[in-house]
Enzyme design. Sequence first.
Site: not given
Ligand code: 26W
Length: 822
Positions: A370, A561-562, A567, A669, A673
């Site tokens: 992701h 969003k975050r 971003k 995503t 929406k």
């Molecule tokens: C290990 C710490 C950590 C925590 C969360 C690393 C990475 C994450 C996630 C991968 C962050 C995340 O939420 N990524 C998002 O995933 C969505 C679903 O696929 C995408 O639509 C977003 O673009 C992406 O940033």
Amino acid sequence: MTGAMTFELPKPAMDDFDTKSLAAEILKSLRYRVGKDATVATPHDWLAASIKVVRDRIIEHWIDSTKEAYDEGAKRVYYLSLEFLMGRLMRDAFSNLGMMEAMRDALASLGVDLDVIAGLEPDAALGNGGLGRLAACFMESMATVDIPAHGYGIRYVNGMFRQELSDGWQVELPETWLDHGNPWEFERRERAFEIGFGGRVESITAKGGRLERHVWTPNEHVLAVPYDTPVVGWRGNRVNTLRLWSGFPVDPILLDRFNAGDHIGALAESNMADALSRVLYPADSHRAGQELRLKQEYFFSSASLQDILQRHLSQYGDLMSLPDKAAIHMNDTHPAIAVPELLRLLMDIQGIDFDTAWDLTKRTFAYTNHTLLPEALESWPVPLMERLLPRHMQIIYAINAQVLLEARASDKFNDDGIRRISLIQEDGERRVRMGNLAFFGSHSVNGVSALHTELMKQTVFADLHKLYPERINNKTNGITPRRWLFQCNPGLTGLMRETIGDGFLDDIGELAGLDAFASDAAFRERFAAVKRDNKVRLANIVGERLGIKVDPSALFDVQIKRIHEYKRQLLNIVEAVALYDQIRSHPEKDWLPRVKFFGGKAAPSYANAKLIIKLANDVARVVNRDPAVRGLLKIVFMPNYNVSLAEVMMPAADLSEQISTAGMEASGTGNMKFALNGAITIGTLDGANVEMKEKVGDDNIVIFGLTAEEVAERRRNGYNPRAVIEASPELAQALSAISSGVFSPDAPDRYRDLIGGLYDHDWFQVAGDFDAYAAAQRQVDEMWRNSPGWTAKAIHNVARMGWFSSDRTIRQYAEEIWGVPV
Ligand code: 26W
């Protein structure tokens, strides 16, 4: 609040609901499940009573669905995810079972307002952002398209923190979503598993010196106890299970330690068990790095695998058929430790040899990546792994030996290539690369948008892709139209049912029928009226919560969003400052009223993200109060952005901000929406924006800025942000206003370093894209002036978003990865 805009399903999914008998059922539930009489019931009691009424109906289907999958010997999908951002569940259940209106009437006959009690249900906020919400949409879609599936995760006592603003600064408060109990879940103590940590490994050799077995004796233990929540699909078709693990001590007090006088140490396992499922790590796109996080990852991976193997063994008797009957999916690398754990269970507990176990493992697992952000790619120090999971470390070395053998045999790699493929990062501190582990242990590795998947092949996984060119594939993300259209936007849903009939409720592709109505003036007016109602609803909330008056006829420009530098909320804020400057210096021009909404949480340790929140609030304070602006520009930072707030904001947006530095947002995503609810996107060619542009058409989206290739090229060949800033008077002016303290008179230096960073390196190329972004915003102004034209574009967006349903995504996973019929 939304009473006037609701709709009723044509054919009730299950029963014909009669208001009187439903009301009687609610009263009975109140009396016997909650233990209250109507005269003394609080709104929370009515909520619990109503949830139990719908839950009873779901349970019937749940038991049927589970039994059917068993009887048919169907292949099951297991979705392993550290995050499930479910939000509220009651409306989802009412709506999917076709009983929303019946419940509303029945409750009204008892003097209870459905919207009031629905608003009391806490969000199940067991996730950070995109990844967690995707898991929740997938759970709903798997139930809808009739795939037998279990989600596995952790039942965090404290989910995502609650954000408050204090003088414009983010303050984090614990979220206590379980305070009033959780009427949805079922505790299953009898299905608990023991999880070990630490200790040592013994090698048992048989006569003749042949190595027979490894025996791992952990020195710490906890119990993983599951809590099950039913997940119901559209029209109640199928009900799947979300199984969340909670930590319990095996022995609440370690008596030997206690008796030896170590009264604190006697509680060690109890404390660890408690800590394991206490809190969700709130860092999105940044690895946590703490020992407790690794323990959480192993805790839920091991419990889930033990559960899966137990279910498989009790049904089929042996594990050779595991890959034919179970598809285990890893949502990012957070469950990657499941790869060596499955090998351990197969080899050490079941006595299967390495080669067979490795083959079974690879055929069972699949992995989704992701993010490409280097700081988010998980790796764990070898010494930590050796101490916590000594047997797994041995197995990781065995996997590594196997893979490096294949790599050498392929003749595709020199020594550098081999080093990059290795599971162990050797430069500096030795670490285990979890991305490589997940990749090797899976038969399928996918990205979440076409561009992201391409970049995976070219960058982080380039070498692994060379070794296994068939493994990487794309599955563009999607969203469930039930929550993100039918439920959150009943006004638009009702209008569309009148216009194109009910077909789209079951086949979202039928939204395309709306395209023809974009040229129908009467329809456009009704469409615009629905949007306006949704904007009024949001404007009222803003007035109530923040005391800011916003005009519903202004353009609602929304970025929620975050908060993250990639971003680029900063790009949006700087543009707002430039616009503010323009409005002040050219009061004679025909400016369009605009409200810029922001919302989002910053990771508590991410200083720049928190500063960006403060900046948005500082700029808002100055701009909103300046009489020279005459209300033409308002800035609103909505606190505590979460799923429930998204459900109100998405339908109320005119303009959707998707402005990440190209190449950095894996998919997004929220972009989907917004568009599904009739907002027009202003965005870069990043993530799924690229595919949205293809689907909605170039005229119905506003694309600007550098491409991923151009961003990368500038990073390689030098990019001089200072020169870019000096060449753009508008940008230079805005930046100097911010850094000199115009918006922070109480602390004029507050933003000096943040803005200084843009001059010095500007990794996210805010300056590089500024002029293009500002020009695109002026293009938006022109589009907005032509109100029928704008509405037509919005209609085209809705009509052409069907492809982004998570039902489509899930069908692709089922067919191309899981081997499950749909
Ligand atoms: C290990 C710490 C950590 C925590 C969360 C690393 C990475 C994450 C996630 C991968 C962050 C995340 O939420 N990524 C998002 O995933 C969505 C679903 O696929 C995408 O639509 C977003 O673009 C992406 O940033």
